[in-house]
Design a protein around this motif. Structure first.
Motif: not given
Length: 532
Positions: A444-450, A487-488, A503-515
Motif C-alpha cells: 500500500e505504501a509503495e504502490i507507485d514504485q516497482e 494496482r488495477m 497520471d493514473a499509470a504513474r500513481t500505480v507504478g507504471y512508467r510505460d503508458v502503453s504497457y
C-alpha cells in the motif's frame, strides 16, 4: 528456476518480463537491468539461475558481462538475444558456454523454449553434481556424525545384533564377532557460579569439552566414544572373547578412575562416571547402557567426581517405569513441530512398552510424577505459562492426587498434548499474520514504485520462496497477482476521479503508458480512456 533479464530497450525489457507468463513454466523473474553494470550488480544480489541478455548494452557490453558472470558462477546459464547477426559475436558467446544465441525479433515461443532448455540443462548438471557429492564427498564429510548416531542408536536398543554388525561394517567400524562390551556414562553436575569461574561457561559447552577431552585421553584405549541424547559422554569399551570378565571390569574401572581425575584437572569441575555391572555381547549393550545410567544416578548417595559401578538392587525394581531418553526427545520434537499424530503415537509407545506396565500404587504415583515433570518442562522450555496452556487441567498439575485411575491419567496426558499442539498452532498463525500484514502495508505504501517479492523478502531478511508460500497460504493469492489487483483497482478509482491516463499509470507504478493500458484492458476488459 530464477531468471534475470538484461536489455537496454525499455519496451522490449518490459515485454520480456510481463508479457510472457513465466510462472506457468516454473520460471520466476528476479530482476530487470537496462545496462551491463546494473545486470552484474543484480546478479550478485539476486543470484539468478539463468540470464537472458542483449550483446550490446551501455556501461558494460554483453561479452564483458558474460566473462564476469562465468568467472563468478560457471553454472549459470546464459542466453543471448541480439539484434546483431555477427558470426564473431556468436562464436565468442558459444565459446563462453552460452546456451542459445537468438536474433531479434525472436518470437515468444522461441524465447520460452530457449529458457526452458537452459533450465533443463542446469537441472541435469545439479543432479549430476548432487550424485557425485553423495557418492564421493558427503559420505566422508558425514562419517563422524553417522558413527556418533550409530552408537546412540545401538545403546538405545534400536538395532538387533545383526544390524549392529552390518551397519558397523558399512561405517568402517571393526566389530569382532564375539567381542564383549562394557559401557561407561560420564556426566557433570550443573556448575554453580563459584565452580564455573570466569567466563560463565554453560553446560552445553562443558559437555562438549568433556566429550572431546575424553576422546583424546582415551585415544590409545580399545573403546568408542559418543554422546547420548542427553549430551552425556558414552564410552563403549570392547575386548576379545575369552577375556576374564572380572579382570575386564577392573581394567575399565581403573581407566575411568584415572580419566575422571585428569578431566577434573582440565575442566576445573568434578566429572561423574557410571559403569555397567557386567560385560556383554552386542545384544546386551542397551541393558549395559541403562545399568551405567542407573549407576550414575547414585552420585546422590556417594558424591561427585567418582566412578560408580552398577550394583543390582536387592528390592524388586519398577521395571515398568523405565524411561528411554530418545523417546522423550522424539516427543519433544513432535510437539515443537505441532505434529499431534506423531506425538500421540509416541505416548502410546511409551505407555504400552514401559510406563503403562505399572501394577502397584507406588509405581502409578511414580508414573504420574514423571509425566507431570516431563510436560511442565516441555511447556516452560517453549517459554509459555503452564496455566495458560493447560487451562482447566492446571488444577491437576497442582494436585496430582486427583488422578486416581490409569484412565484419568491417560486422559490428562492426551488433553495436555492437544493443548500444547494448539498453542504451537496459535503462535505459528500469529507470526504468519504479522508478516503478511507487514507485506500488505509495504504494498500500500509503495504502490507507485516497482515492488517485487524479492524486494520485500530482502527487506524482511527472509528468502522469497518462503515468503511466497506464506503469502499465498494467508491470502489465497500469489504475491504478483495481489499487486496487480491492487494496482488495477487503484488505477480505476483514480481514473474515475478525473485523472489523466498518464497520471493514473504513474500513481500505480507504471512508467510505460502503453504497457499500463495493455495490463488495464486485460484486467478490466476496457481501456483506461473508456473508464474515464
Amino acid at each position: 528456476m530464477n531468471l534475470l533479464i538484461a536489455e537496454d530497450e525499455d519496451r522490449l525489457r518490459n515485454s520480456l518480463a510481463y508479457n510472457i507468463v513465466w510462472e506457468e513454466h516454473g520460471i520466476e523473474v528476479v530482476g530487470l537491468a537496462e545496462n551491463g553494470l546494473l545486470a552484474l550488480e543484480l546478479f550478485e544480489h539476486r543470484k539468478p539461475d539463468i540470464v537472458l541478455m542483449d550483446i550490446q548494452m551501455p556501461e558494460m557490453d554483453g561479452i564483458a558481462l558474460i566473462r564476469e558472470i562465468q568467472r563468478r558462477d560457471a553454472m549459470v546459464k546464459l542466453i543471448i538475444l541480439s539484434g546483431h547477426d555477427n558470426f564473431e559475436y556468436a562464436q565468442i558467446a558459444l565459446e563462453h558456454g552460452v546456451v542459445k544465441y537468438l536474433l531479434k525479433p525472436a518470437g515468444e515461443d522461441e524465447i520460452v523454449k530457449a529458457v526452458l532448455e537452459a533450465s533443463d540443462q542446469l537441472r541435469l548438471e545439479l543432479e549430476r553434481l548432487n550424485h557425485q557429492i553423495r557418492l564421493e564427498e558427503r559420505w566422508e564429510q558425514h562419517l563422524p556424525y553417522m558413527k556418533e548416531m550409530f552408537i546412540q542408536h545401538w545403546i538405545s536398543g534400536k538395532y538387533d545384533p545383526q544390524q549392529v554388525l552390518e551397519i558397523g561394517r558399512d561405517l568402517g567400524i571393526e566389530l569382532g564377532h564375539d567381542w564383549k562390551y562394557t559401557v561407561v556414562v560420564l556426566d557433570m553436575d550443573d556448575p554453580t557460579a563459584r565452580e564455573a569461574g570466569p567466563g560463565d561457561r554453560d553446560r552445553r559447552r562443558l559437555m562438549f569439552s568433556l566429550n572431546r577431552l575424553a576422546t583424546e585421553l582415551l585415544s590409545s584405549v580399545s573403546a568408542w566414544i559418543a554422546m547420548d541424547t542427553n549430551e552425556r559422554t558414552v564410552i563403549l569399551f570392547h575386548a576379545p572373547a575369552g577375556e576374564d570378565e572380572n579382570r575386564e571390569l577392573l581394567t575399565v574401572n581403573t581407566i575411568v578412575d584415572r580419566l575422571l581425575s585428569r578431566l577434573k584437572e582440565v575442566l576445573k569441575a568434578p566429572v561423574n562416571g557410571g559403569i555397567s555391572g557386567a560385560t556383554g555381547g552386542r545384544e546386551d549393550v542397551n541393558k549395559l547402557y541403562l545399568q551405567a545410567v542407573k549407576a550414575l544416578q547414585n552420585r546422590m548417595l556417594y558424591g561427585s567426581g567418582i566412578a560408580i559401578p552398577y550394583r543390582e538392587e536387592r528390592r524388586a525394581e519398577c521395571s515398568g517405569l523405565e524411561v528411554h531418553p530418545h523417546m522423550e526427545k522424539t516427543l519433544e520434537i513432535a510437539l515443537e513441530t505441532g505434529d499431534e499424530r506423531k506425538a500421540r503415537a509416541i505416548v502410546d509407545e511409551m505407555w504400552d512398552t514401559n510406563l503403562g506396565q505399572a501394577v502397584s500404587l507406588e509405581e502409578a504415583r511414580e508414573y504420574v510424577l514423571y509425566w507431570s515433570g516431563l510436560l511442565i518442562r516441555m511447556i516452560q522450555k517453549a517459554g509459555w505459562s503452564v496455566k495458560e496452556v493447560t487451562g482447566d487441567d492446571y488444577a491437576l498439575f497442582q494436585n496430582l492426587q486427583l488422578l486416581s485411575t490409569k484412565e484419568q491419567v491417560r486422559g490428562w496426558i492426551n488433553r495436555t498434548i492437544e493443548a500444547i499442539v494448539a498453542q504451537v498452532e496459535r503462535q505459528r498463525k500469529a507470526i504468519s499474520h504479522q508478516m503478511v500484514k507487514r507485506i500488505l502495508n509495504m504494498v500500500e505504501a509503495e504502490i507507485d514504485q516497482e515492488i517485487t517479492l524479492h524486494t520485500v523478502a530482502s527487506r524482511m531478511y527472509v528468502n522469497s520462496s518462503y515468503l511466497s508460500r506464506l503469502f499465498k497460504q494467508e491470502t489465497g493469492k500469489a504475491f504478483s497477482t495481489y499487486v496487480v489487483e491492487r494496482r488495477m483497482e487503484l488505477a480505476k478509482t483514480t481514473l474515475q476521479k478525473g485523472a489523466k491516463v498518464y497520471d493514473a499509470a504513474r500513481t500505480v507504478g507504471y512508467r510505460d503508458v502503453s504497457y499500463f493500458t495493455k495490463v488495464f484492458r486485460k484486467y478490466w476488459g476496457v481501456t483506461p480512456r473508456e473508464i474515464k
